[in-house]
Design a protein around this motif. Structure first.
Motif, PDB file in Angstrom:
ATOM      1  N   GLY A   1      14.784 -24.548  -3.199  1.00 41.00           N
ATOM      2  CA  GLY A   1      14.308 -24.016  -3.973  1.00 41.00           C
ATOM      3  C   GLY A   1      14.360 -24.910  -5.592  1.00 41.00           C
ATOM      4  O   GLY A   1      13.926 -24.660  -6.521  1.00 41.00           O
ATOM      5  N   ASP A   2      14.732 -26.217  -5.204  1.00 42.80           N
ATOM      6  CA  ASP A   2      14.563 -27.146  -6.596  1.00 42.80           C
ATOM      7  C   ASP A   2      13.673 -27.995  -6.336  1.00 42.80           C
ATOM      8  O   ASP A   2      13.329 -28.637  -7.856  1.00 42.80           O
ATOM      9  CB  ASP A   2      15.633 -27.827  -6.482  1.00 42.80           C
TER      10      ASP A   2
ATOM     11  N   PRO B   1       7.236 -24.263  -2.284  1.00 43.89           N
ATOM     12  CA  PRO B   1       8.474 -24.200  -2.752  1.00 43.89           C
ATOM     13  C   PRO B   1       9.388 -24.797  -1.274  1.00 43.89           C
ATOM     14  O   PRO B   1       9.441 -24.794  -0.144  1.00 43.89           O
ATOM     15  CB  PRO B   1       8.889 -22.999  -2.913  1.00 43.89           C
ATOM     16  N   THR B   2      10.298 -25.750  -1.863  1.00 47.85           N
ATOM     17  CA  THR B   2      11.839 -26.163  -0.638  1.00 47.85           C
ATOM     18  C   THR B   2      12.428 -25.317  -0.480  1.00 47.85           C
ATOM     19  O   THR B   2      12.504 -24.284  -1.430  1.00 47.85           O
ATOM     20  CB  THR B   2      12.106 -27.322  -0.951  1.00 47.85           C
TER      21      THR B   2
ATOM     22  N   SER C   1       7.093 -32.008  -0.623  1.00 44.95           N
ATOM     23  CA  SER C   1       7.679 -32.042  -1.772  1.00 44.95           C
ATOM     24  C   SER C   1       8.056 -33.685  -2.594  1.00 44.95           C
ATOM     25  O   SER C   1       8.069 -33.838  -3.511  1.00 44.95           O
ATOM     26  CB  SER C   1       8.971 -31.450  -1.834  1.00 44.95           C
TER      27      SER C   1
ATOM     28  N   SER D   1       6.043 -23.516 -10.405  1.00 46.64           N
ATOM     29  CA  SER D   1       6.580 -23.702 -10.561  1.00 46.64           C
ATOM     30  C   SER D   1       7.654 -23.542  -8.144  1.00 46.64           C
ATOM     31  O   SER D   1       6.699 -23.053  -8.169  1.00 46.64           O
ATOM     32  CB  SER D   1       7.847 -22.648 -11.727  1.00 46.64           C
ATOM     33  N   PRO D   2       9.133 -23.684  -8.339  1.00 48.94           N
ATOM     34  CA  PRO D   2       8.962 -23.756  -6.990  1.00 48.94           C
ATOM     35  C   PRO D   2       9.165 -21.755  -6.440  1.00 48.94           C
ATOM     36  O   PRO D   2       8.917 -21.187  -5.414  1.00 48.94           O
ATOM     37  CB  PRO D   2      10.728 -23.731  -6.677  1.00 48.94           C
ATOM     38  N   ARG D   3       8.933 -21.043  -7.196  1.00 54.66           N
ATOM     39  CA  ARG D   3       9.361 -19.510  -7.695  1.00 54.66           C
ATOM     40  C   ARG D   3       7.848 -18.775  -7.324  1.00 54.66           C
ATOM     41  O   ARG D   3       7.879 -17.964  -7.387  1.00 54.66           O
ATOM     42  CB  ARG D   3      10.143 -19.030  -8.705  1.00 54.66           C
TER      43      ARG D   3
ATOM     44  N   TYR E   1       4.697 -18.024  -5.722  1.00 53.51           N
ATOM     45  CA  TYR E   1       4.174 -17.604  -4.623  1.00 53.51           C
ATOM     46  C   TYR E   1       2.766 -18.133  -3.952  1.00 53.51           C
ATOM     47  O   TYR E   1       1.872 -17.506  -3.033  1.00 53.51           O
ATOM     48  CB  TYR E   1       5.010 -16.132  -3.771  1.00 53.51           C
TER      49      TYR E   1
ATOM     50  N   TRP F   1       8.924 -28.785  -5.066  1.00 55.58           N
ATOM     51  CA  TRP F   1       7.767 -28.420  -4.304  1.00 55.58           C
ATOM     52  C   TRP F   1       6.874 -28.877  -4.106  1.00 55.58           C
ATOM     53  O   TRP F   1       6.473 -29.705  -4.636  1.00 55.58           O
ATOM     54  CB  TRP F   1       7.008 -26.899  -5.859  1.00 55.58           C
TER      55      TRP F   1
END
Length: 132
Positions: free
Chosen positions: A10-11, A6-7, A33, A58-60, A62, A13
């Motif tokens: 958070g917008d 993720p960046t 990204s 998604s960026p969330r 992990y 990846w």
């Protein structure tokens, strides 16, 4: 194995792709990204074909995705073949053509691209798929 990066904002990846053989892992590609935007469809397709929900990308996220062999090879081949191409239209043609390869063809070209003549094999694949 596919790991999303993720960046900071958070917008978005990027991602890293590694080939796992037994307990050892070899890096295949790392995409930041900004470059990952062109591969998002291929990433989501590989994740979905490996049994994950497409919304898991998604960026969330992990935890890494443990991709199945065929989708992982197809994603690795897409990234390694299309990365050096500068023209977006030609890159899209190559990506779409790799999606159209059979599993056996994708495995063959991936094996050729990781061997000692890998760069030449990737160039041959690009010429074959995106004949200008």
């Amino acid at each position: 194995m596919l790991r999303l990066l993720p960046t900071a904002a958070g917008d978005g990846w990027g991602f890293t792709l590694t080939e796992t053989i037994g307990k050892s892992s070899l890096p295949v590609a790392q995409v930041n990204s900004a470059q990952a935007v062109g591969y998002r469809r291929a990433v989501v397709d590989a994740v979905a074909a490996s049994g994950y929900l497409p919304t898991a990308v998604s960026p969330r996220r992990y935890r890494p995705f443990n991709l199945a062999q065929a989708p992982g090879v197809r994603l690795a081949l897409t990234v390694t073949a299309a990365a050096p191409v500068a023209r977006p239209g030609r890159r899209r043609v190559i990506t779409d053509a790799i999606n159209g390869l059979t599993t056996e063809e994708a495995l063959y070209w991936y094996a050729q691209s990781t061997g000692p003549i890998g760069r030449r094999a990737l160039r041959a694949l690009r010429l074959l798929l995106a004949d200008d």
